[in-house]
Design a protein around this motif. Structure first.
Motif, PDB file in Angstrom:
ATOM      1  N   PHE A 132       0.545 -14.626  65.171  1.00 48.55           N
ATOM      2  CA  PHE A 132       0.549 -13.912  63.902  1.00 48.55           C
ATOM      3  C   PHE A 132       1.496 -14.653  62.972  1.00 48.55           C
ATOM      4  CE2 PHE A 132      -0.260 -10.682  67.103  1.00 48.55           C
ATOM      5  CZ  PHE A 132      -1.311  -9.960  66.567  1.00 48.55           C
ATOM      6  N   ILE A 133       1.035 -14.937  61.762  1.00 50.48           N
ATOM      7  CA  ILE A 133       1.885 -15.568  60.751  1.00 50.48           C
ATOM      8  C   ILE A 133       1.805 -14.697  59.497  1.00 50.48           C
ATOM      9  CG2 ILE A 133       2.434 -17.660  59.471  1.00 50.48           C
ATOM     10  CD1 ILE A 133       0.465 -19.136  61.401  1.00 50.48           C
ATOM     11  N   HIS A 134       2.946 -14.227  59.037  1.00 51.22           N
ATOM     12  CA  HIS A 134       2.979 -13.425  57.812  1.00 51.22           C
ATOM     13  C   HIS A 134       3.672 -14.206  56.717  1.00 51.22           C
ATOM     14  CE1 HIS A 134       4.716 -10.394  55.021  1.00 51.22           C
ATOM     15  NE2 HIS A 134       3.439 -10.081  55.003  1.00 51.22           N
ATOM     16  N   ASN A 135       3.003 -14.315  55.587  1.00 49.90           N
ATOM     17  CA  ASN A 135       3.561 -14.974  54.418  1.00 49.90           C
ATOM     18  C   ASN A 135       4.205 -13.921  53.532  1.00 49.90           C
ATOM     19  OD1 ASN A 135       4.142 -16.329  52.095  1.00 49.90           O
ATOM     20  ND2 ASN A 135       2.079 -17.068  51.704  1.00 49.90           N
ATOM     21  N   ALA A 136       5.525 -13.873  53.549  1.00 48.14           N
ATOM     22  CA  ALA A 136       6.260 -12.891  52.750  1.00 48.14           C
ATOM     23  C   ALA A 136       6.677 -13.445  51.390  1.00 48.14           C
ATOM     24  CB  ALA A 136       7.494 -12.422  53.519  1.00 48.14           C
ATOM     25  N   THR A 137       6.202 -14.625  51.040  1.00 56.22           N
ATOM     26  CA  THR A 137       6.562 -15.233  49.755  1.00 56.22           C
ATOM     27  C   THR A 137       5.642 -14.721  48.653  1.00 56.22           C
ATOM     28  OG1 THR A 137       5.071 -17.133  49.967  1.00 56.22           O
ATOM     29  CG2 THR A 137       7.252 -17.328  50.966  1.00 56.22           C
ATOM     30  N   GLY A 138       5.907 -15.129  47.452  1.00 52.74           N
ATOM     31  CA  GLY A 138       5.102 -14.726  46.299  1.00 52.74           C
ATOM     32  C   GLY A 138       3.959 -15.670  45.987  1.00 52.74           C
ATOM     33  N   THR A 139       3.783 -16.720  46.783  1.00 57.75           N
ATOM     34  CA  THR A 139       2.718 -17.690  46.526  1.00 57.75           C
ATOM     35  C   THR A 139       2.013 -18.063  47.830  1.00 57.75           C
ATOM     36  OG1 THR A 139       4.227 -19.558  46.810  1.00 57.75           O
ATOM     37  CG2 THR A 139       3.970 -18.715  44.573  1.00 57.75           C
ATOM     38  N   ALA A 140       0.816 -18.610  47.696  1.00 57.23           N
ATOM     39  CA  ALA A 140       0.091 -19.108  48.868  1.00 57.23           C
ATOM     40  C   ALA A 140       0.891 -20.253  49.492  1.00 57.23           C
ATOM     41  CB  ALA A 140      -1.296 -19.593  48.469  1.00 57.23           C
ATOM     42  N   THR A 141       0.906 -20.312  50.821  1.00 56.45           N
ATOM     43  CA  THR A 141       1.781 -21.248  51.515  1.00 56.45           C
ATOM     44  C   THR A 141       1.066 -21.867  52.709  1.00 56.45           C
ATOM     45  OG1 THR A 141       3.682 -19.924  50.872  1.00 56.45           O
ATOM     46  CG2 THR A 141       4.002 -21.441  52.681  1.00 56.45           C
ATOM     47  N   GLY A 142       1.343 -23.137  52.946  1.00 59.72           N
ATOM     48  CA  GLY A 142       0.762 -23.827  54.089  1.00 59.72           C
ATOM     49  C   GLY A 142       1.536 -23.564  55.368  1.00 59.72           C
ATOM     50  N   ALA A 143       0.808 -23.603  56.479  1.00 58.93           N
ATOM     51  CA  ALA A 143       1.422 -23.439  57.798  1.00 58.93           C
ATOM     52  C   ALA A 143       0.587 -24.224  58.802  1.00 58.93           C
ATOM     53  CB  ALA A 143       1.480 -21.974  58.188  1.00 58.93           C
ATOM     54  N   ASN A 144       1.201 -24.599  59.919  1.00 54.73           N
ATOM     55  CA  ASN A 144       0.449 -25.268  60.972  1.00 54.73           C
ATOM     56  C   ASN A 144       1.198 -25.205  62.280  1.00 54.73           C
ATOM     57  OD1 ASN A 144       2.157 -27.760  61.030  1.00 54.73           O
ATOM     58  ND2 ASN A 144       1.317 -27.979  58.965  1.00 54.73           N
ATOM     59  N   PHE A 145       0.455 -25.430  63.372  1.00 56.61           N
ATOM     60  CA  PHE A 145       1.080 -25.526  64.685  1.00 56.61           C
ATOM     61  C   PHE A 145       0.378 -26.606  65.490  1.00 56.61           C
ATOM     62  CE2 PHE A 145      -1.353 -21.590  64.310  1.00 56.61           C
ATOM     63  CZ  PHE A 145      -2.312 -21.681  65.300  1.00 56.61           C
ATOM     64  N   HIS A 146       1.178 -27.237  66.349  1.00 59.03           N
ATOM     65  CA  HIS A 146       0.741 -28.403  67.103  1.00 59.03           C
ATOM     66  C   HIS A 146       1.170 -28.283  68.552  1.00 59.03           C
ATOM     67  CE1 HIS A 146       0.641 -31.368  63.451  1.00 59.03           C
ATOM     68  NE2 HIS A 146       0.292 -30.155  63.098  1.00 59.03           N
ATOM     69  N   ASN A 147       0.486 -29.028  69.405  1.00 58.59           N
ATOM     70  CA  ASN A 147       0.919 -29.270  70.778  1.00 58.59           C
ATOM     71  C   ASN A 147       1.490 -30.679  70.782  1.00 58.59           C
ATOM     72  OD1 ASN A 147       1.193 -29.548  73.570  1.00 58.59           O
ATOM     73  ND2 ASN A 147      -0.952 -30.042  73.858  1.00 58.59           N
ATOM     74  N   HIS A 148       2.736 -30.826  71.196  1.00 62.11           N
ATOM     75  CA  HIS A 148       3.341 -32.153  71.325  1.00 62.11           C
ATOM     76  C   HIS A 148       3.304 -32.512  72.807  1.00 62.11           C
ATOM     77  CE1 HIS A 148       5.705 -35.576  70.053  1.00 62.11           C
ATOM     78  NE2 HIS A 148       6.454 -35.385  71.124  1.00 62.11           N
ATOM     79  N   ASP A 149       2.595 -33.589  73.146  1.00 60.48           N
ATOM     80  CA  ASP A 149       2.373 -33.944  74.551  1.00 60.48           C
ATOM     81  C   ASP A 149       3.421 -34.904  75.113  1.00 60.48           C
ATOM     82  OD1 ASP A 149       1.737 -36.398  73.446  1.00 60.48           O
ATOM     83  OD2 ASP A 149      -0.351 -36.393  74.111  1.00 60.48           O
ATOM     84  N   GLY A 150       4.540 -35.044  74.443  1.00 57.05           N
ATOM     85  CA  GLY A 150       5.578 -35.965  74.870  1.00 57.05           C
ATOM     86  C   GLY A 150       5.582 -37.235  74.042  1.00 57.05           C
ATOM     87  N   THR A 151       4.430 -37.562  73.454  1.00 54.09           N
ATOM     88  CA  THR A 151       4.299 -38.748  72.620  1.00 54.09           C
ATOM     89  C   THR A 151       3.710 -38.428  71.261  1.00 54.09           C
ATOM     90  OG1 THR A 151       3.927 -40.081  74.605  1.00 54.09           O
ATOM     91  CG2 THR A 151       3.331 -41.082  72.508  1.00 54.09           C
ATOM     92  N   ASN A 152       2.668 -37.612  71.245  1.00 53.71           N
ATOM     93  CA  ASN A 152       1.911 -37.346  70.018  1.00 53.71           C
ATOM     94  C   ASN A 152       1.866 -35.862  69.706  1.00 53.71           C
ATOM     95  OD1 ASN A 152       0.829 -40.113  69.685  1.00 53.71           O
ATOM     96  ND2 ASN A 152      -0.163 -39.645  71.627  1.00 53.71           N
ATOM     97  N   ASP A 153       1.763 -35.558  68.409  1.00 49.09           N
ATOM     98  CA  ASP A 153       1.447 -34.202  67.971  1.00 49.09           C
ATOM     99  C   ASP A 153      -0.067 -34.068  67.913  1.00 49.09           C
ATOM    100  OD1 ASP A 153       3.827 -32.805  67.650  1.00 49.09           O
ATOM    101  OD2 ASP A 153       4.175 -33.598  65.647  1.00 49.09           O
ATOM    102  N   ILE A 154      -0.593 -33.057  68.578  1.00 48.11           N
ATOM    103  CA  ILE A 154      -2.018 -32.766  68.545  1.00 48.11           C
ATOM    104  C   ILE A 154      -2.184 -31.503  67.722  1.00 48.11           C
ATOM    105  CG2 ILE A 154      -4.043 -32.207  69.937  1.00 48.11           C
ATOM    106  CD1 ILE A 154      -2.026 -33.708  72.167  1.00 48.11           C
ATOM    107  N   LYS A 155      -2.779 -31.656  66.550  1.00 48.23           N
ATOM    108  CA  LYS A 155      -2.901 -30.538  65.627  1.00 48.23           C
ATOM    109  C   LYS A 155      -3.853 -29.496  66.205  1.00 48.23           C
ATOM    110  CE  LYS A 155      -2.946 -31.555  61.382  1.00 48.23           C
ATOM    111  NZ  LYS A 155      -3.315 -32.050  60.062  1.00 48.23           N
ATOM    112  N   ILE A 156      -3.387 -28.251  66.283  1.00 44.19           N
ATOM    113  CA  ILE A 156      -4.220 -27.145  66.750  1.00 44.19           C
ATOM    114  C   ILE A 156      -4.804 -26.406  65.550  1.00 44.19           C
ATOM    115  CG2 ILE A 156      -4.277 -25.019  68.089  1.00 44.19           C
ATOM    116  CD1 ILE A 156      -1.819 -26.110  69.616  1.00 44.19           C
TER     117      ILE A 156
END
Length: 111
Positions: free
Chosen positions: A41-65
């Motif tokens: 769950f991600i809640h944006n409590a700001t007054g504007t639209a906002t970017g968010a992201n989450f990744h799996n880091h496998d020890g070497t690379n970020d894999i965008k989920i």
């Protein structure tokens, strides 16, 4: 990590981060553990639209989920399951100063 054959534990857990301030948060999966991400769950409590992201880091690379934009004063719910193993890290961040995160997961411990 070898496939577990002995006894272990399975515990429902959560990560709660209130008002993440545009910083990267990293949570490492321990040795002989498997995490199954259940819901984010991600809640944006700001007054504007906002970017968010989450990744799996496998020890070497970020894999965008997931990456996207969340409207002001809105909540995004991610319900897909995702597996993280020993040596992986779960990373999340947002581009505003007031985003709340709640991540529920199963922690399987075979140590």
């Amino acid at each position: 990590m070898a496939i577990p054959s002995g006894s272990g534990t399975e515990v429902l857990k959560r990560i709660v981060y209130n008002a993440n301030n545009n910083a990267t948060r990293t949570y490492a999966v321990g040795t002989n553990k498997i995490w199954t991400i259940l819901t984010i769950f991600i809640h944006n409590a700001t007054g504007t639209a906002t970017g968010a992201n989450f990744h799996n880091h496998d020890g070497t690379n970020d894999i965008k989920i997931w990456t996207g934009t969340i409207a002001n004063d809105s909540t995004f719910v991610w319900n897909d399951r995702y597996i993280l193993s020993s040596g992986d890290s779960f990373r999340f961040w947002n581009t505003a100063t007031d985003m709340d995160w709640v991540i529920s997961y199963i922690d399987q411990d075979w140590s």
